[in-house]
Design an enzyme around this catalytic site. Structure first.
Site, PDB file in Angstrom:
ATOM      1  N   HIS A 128      -1.437  10.631   0.631  1.00 21.07           N
ATOM      2  CA  HIS A 128      -1.638   9.295   0.063  1.00 21.07           C
ATOM      3  C   HIS A 128      -1.547   9.319  -1.453  1.00 21.07           C
ATOM      4  O   HIS A 128      -0.895   8.475  -2.062  1.00 21.07           O
ATOM      5  CB  HIS A 128      -3.008   8.761   0.490  1.00 21.07           C
ATOM      6  CG  HIS A 128      -3.302   7.395  -0.038  1.00 21.07           C
ATOM      7  ND1 HIS A 128      -2.757   6.260   0.527  1.00 21.07           N
ATOM      8  CD2 HIS A 128      -4.061   6.974  -1.080  1.00 21.07           C
ATOM      9  CE1 HIS A 128      -3.181   5.196  -0.142  1.00 21.07           C
ATOM     10  NE2 HIS A 128      -3.976   5.609  -1.115  1.00 21.07           N
ATOM     11  N   GLU A 153       0.823  -1.210   0.000  1.00 21.53           N
ATOM     12  CA  GLU A 153       0.000   0.000   0.000  1.00 21.53           C
ATOM     13  C   GLU A 153       0.857   1.259   0.000  1.00 21.53           C
ATOM     14  O   GLU A 153       1.754   1.426   0.839  1.00 21.53           O
ATOM     15  CB  GLU A 153      -0.935   0.021   1.208  1.00 21.53           C
ATOM     16  CG  GLU A 153      -1.890   1.205   1.184  1.00 21.53           C
ATOM     17  CD  GLU A 153      -2.936   1.153   2.277  1.00 21.53           C
ATOM     18  OE1 GLU A 153      -3.499   2.206   2.609  1.00 21.53           O
ATOM     19  OE2 GLU A 153      -3.196   0.050   2.800  1.00 21.53           O
ATOM     20  N   ASP A 190       2.679 -14.801  11.674  1.00 19.39           N
ATOM     21  CA  ASP A 190       1.342 -15.043  11.129  1.00 19.39           C
ATOM     22  C   ASP A 190       0.477 -13.798  11.304  1.00 19.39           C
ATOM     23  O   ASP A 190      -0.170 -13.618  12.330  1.00 19.39           O
ATOM     24  CB  ASP A 190       0.721 -16.249  11.840  1.00 19.39           C
ATOM     25  CG  ASP A 190      -0.609 -16.671  11.237  1.00 19.39           C
ATOM     26  OD1 ASP A 190      -1.176 -15.904  10.429  1.00 19.39           O
ATOM     27  OD2 ASP A 190      -1.090 -17.765  11.582  1.00 19.39           O
ATOM     28  N   LYS A 230      -7.733  -0.514  10.950  1.00 20.37           N
ATOM     29  CA  LYS A 230      -7.067  -0.990   9.736  1.00 20.37           C
ATOM     30  C   LYS A 230      -5.738  -0.263   9.560  1.00 20.37           C
ATOM     31  O   LYS A 230      -4.729  -0.856   9.149  1.00 20.37           O
ATOM     32  CB  LYS A 230      -7.983  -0.764   8.535  1.00 20.37           C
ATOM     33  CG  LYS A 230      -7.467  -1.394   7.228  1.00 20.37           C
ATOM     34  CD  LYS A 230      -6.627  -0.453   6.404  1.00 20.37           C
ATOM     35  CE  LYS A 230      -6.229  -1.069   5.088  1.00 20.37           C
ATOM     36  NZ  LYS A 230      -5.344  -0.192   4.285  1.00 20.37           N
TER      37      LYS A 230
END
Length: 451
Positions: free
Chosen positions: A397, A87, A300, A284
């Site tokens: 972004h 991202e 993991d 998130k």
């Protein structure tokens, strides 16, 4: 491309055989796709075999960017943190937050607890009072019967911490648990825990069959399953930053003072605690940082994220994992997060870059890595919320996303230079970049004509 048919014995084919079947059945240009899949194989056949053995039916490798965040100070120690993520802006944001707090005392972190949980789920149709009365003996039997599995872990200071008999019959008829707590030291411990649990279930069955006071009740016991839980609220780490409000500086090119920033930041965190829609996106952002370090160190990330989201809803409502306060002129921002991770065993010992990641971090213990991962998640969260309450998330972004847009539009090197210069002080969007690029191409300058 032929109509796909059912394949038998696919796993027994060679890797080239798997690719041949795949490309001939699902692609219109099989030779090109086969070459492309093979182009991502590791150059060293021995190392490629390691990757092939990680999973099943492997045909190629899927690459993700491997970046680093320098200058992350935790408890006075500087780290360069590896991150694996695709991202745009995540690594840049975490780096900016690390630099910001480096001048304000850095990040602090502490381990609150390191216990992990596993369960033997079973039905018991007999007299519960008998089972409950015998439970001290059952616990000892389980410790004895699992000793051959736990011996190495006990030598390192770990093993079984506790065993409880949990009555769940108020929710489901005849349903009980052996709830077992474990300390797994520097390993994540999944295989160790599951092996111990399965042995504990055999031990419980043997005890019921052999105990004189329970003669004839063996059919009253049914082992349903034995498995670890990825919800580990007692494997908890806290990371935080704090400084006087007036030391936060100014924001949005000097248009926002420190007090206004602190107020808006604090309010944004309160919103993430009361509004589930905001909380989901807020958390998130935290996992943008946490998952990336987990991937880079061979841990993991799916188990970590599942646990984190459950922890966020531990009070019956999903809310922010991080919190902020302004008290007596001090701005404080912190994160409590359960992290069941390891630095030995599994991919941490097998994946070449996972080993390098741990070396980069100074070969940390599991507890130290917990603090690094939590601090990185907090850094990412700080950067995201800072953008939201100042310039807005899209400005930074989309600047980072600009190169992805240019690659998508197949811009040349000279076009990239001109587009980057044009959008230096402008809002970036896919449409705006496409239109400007078309304008350049339709009115090509001498420089572009030489491309």
């Amino acid at each position: 491309m032929k109509k796909p048919t059912i394949v038998s014995g696919f796993s027994k084919l060679s890797k080239r055989g798997k690719i041949r079947w795949l490309v001939e059945n699902f692609f219109t240009n099989p030779e090109e796709v086969a070459r492309e899949l093979k182009s991502f194989w590791y150059g060293d056949p021995q190392k490629q075999k390691i990757f092939d053995d990680f999973s099943e039916n492997t045909v190629s490798n899927f690459y993700l960017p491997y970046g680093v965040v320098p200058n992350l100070e935790i408890n006075g120690k500087l780290y360069c943190v590896p991150m694996v993520i695709e991202e745009s802006s995540v690594v840049a944001a975490a780096s900016a937050a690390s630099k910001f707090w480096l001048k304000r005392g850095g990040f602090k972190a502490e381990i609150i607890a390191t216990h992990k949980i596993g369960q033997v789920h079973f039905d018991w149709k007999g007299d519960y009072t008998k089972l409950h009365a015998l439970f001290p003996i059952i616990k000892k039997r389980i410790h004895d019967d699992t000793a051959h599995i736990t011996s190495n872990m006990r030598e390192r200071g770990g093993g079984i911490s506790n065993i409880e008999l949990v009555d769940m019959t108020h929710l489901e008829d005849n349903y009980y648990q052996l709830k077992m707590t474990f300390e797994t030291c520097d390993s994540m411990g999944a295989n160790f825990i599951n092996s111990t649990l399965e042995e504990a279930s055999r031990s419980l069955r043997a005890f019921v069959n052999e105990e004189p006071t329970l003669v004839g009740t063996e059919k009253e016991l049914t082992i349903i399953m034995a498995i670890l839980s990825n919800y580990t609220p007692e494997c908890l780490v806290r990371a935080w930053v704090e400084c006087p409000v007036d030391e936060l500086g100014t924001f949005d090119n000097g248009n926002m003072d420190s007090a206004t920033f602190a107020y808006k930041f604090d309010k944004a965190l309160k919103i993430a605690h009361i509004d589930v829609h905001r909380a989901t996106t807020h958390n998130k952002g935290i996992f943008n940082g946490i998952d990336a370090v987990a991937l880079a160190t061979g841990n993991d990330f799916r188990a970590i994220e599942s646990c984190g989201h459950t922890y966020a809803a531990r009070d019956g409502k999903y809310k922010s994992l991080s919190s902020a306060t302004i008290e007596n002129g001090i701005f404080k921002f912190w994160l409590d997060i359960p992290l069941a991770i390891g630095t030995v065993g599994g991919l941490t010992s097998l994946h070449p870059l996972a080993k390098r990641s741990l070396e980069m971090l100074g070969n940390p213990s599991a507890e130290e890595l917990m603090m690094v991962i939590a601090a990185t998640g907090l850094a990412q969260n700080f950067a995201a919320v800072r953008s939201l309450v100042t310039t807005g998330i899209q400005q930074g972004h989309m600047k980072m996303h600009l190169m992805n847009i240019l690659n998508h539009l197949e811009a040349s090197e000279k076009e990239v230079i001109l587009v980057l210069s044009h959008f230096k002080d402008k809002l970036v969007s896919f449409t705006a970049v496409r239109d400007f690029l078309n304008l350049l191409r339709n009115n090509a300058s001498p420089e572009l004509k030489m491309k």
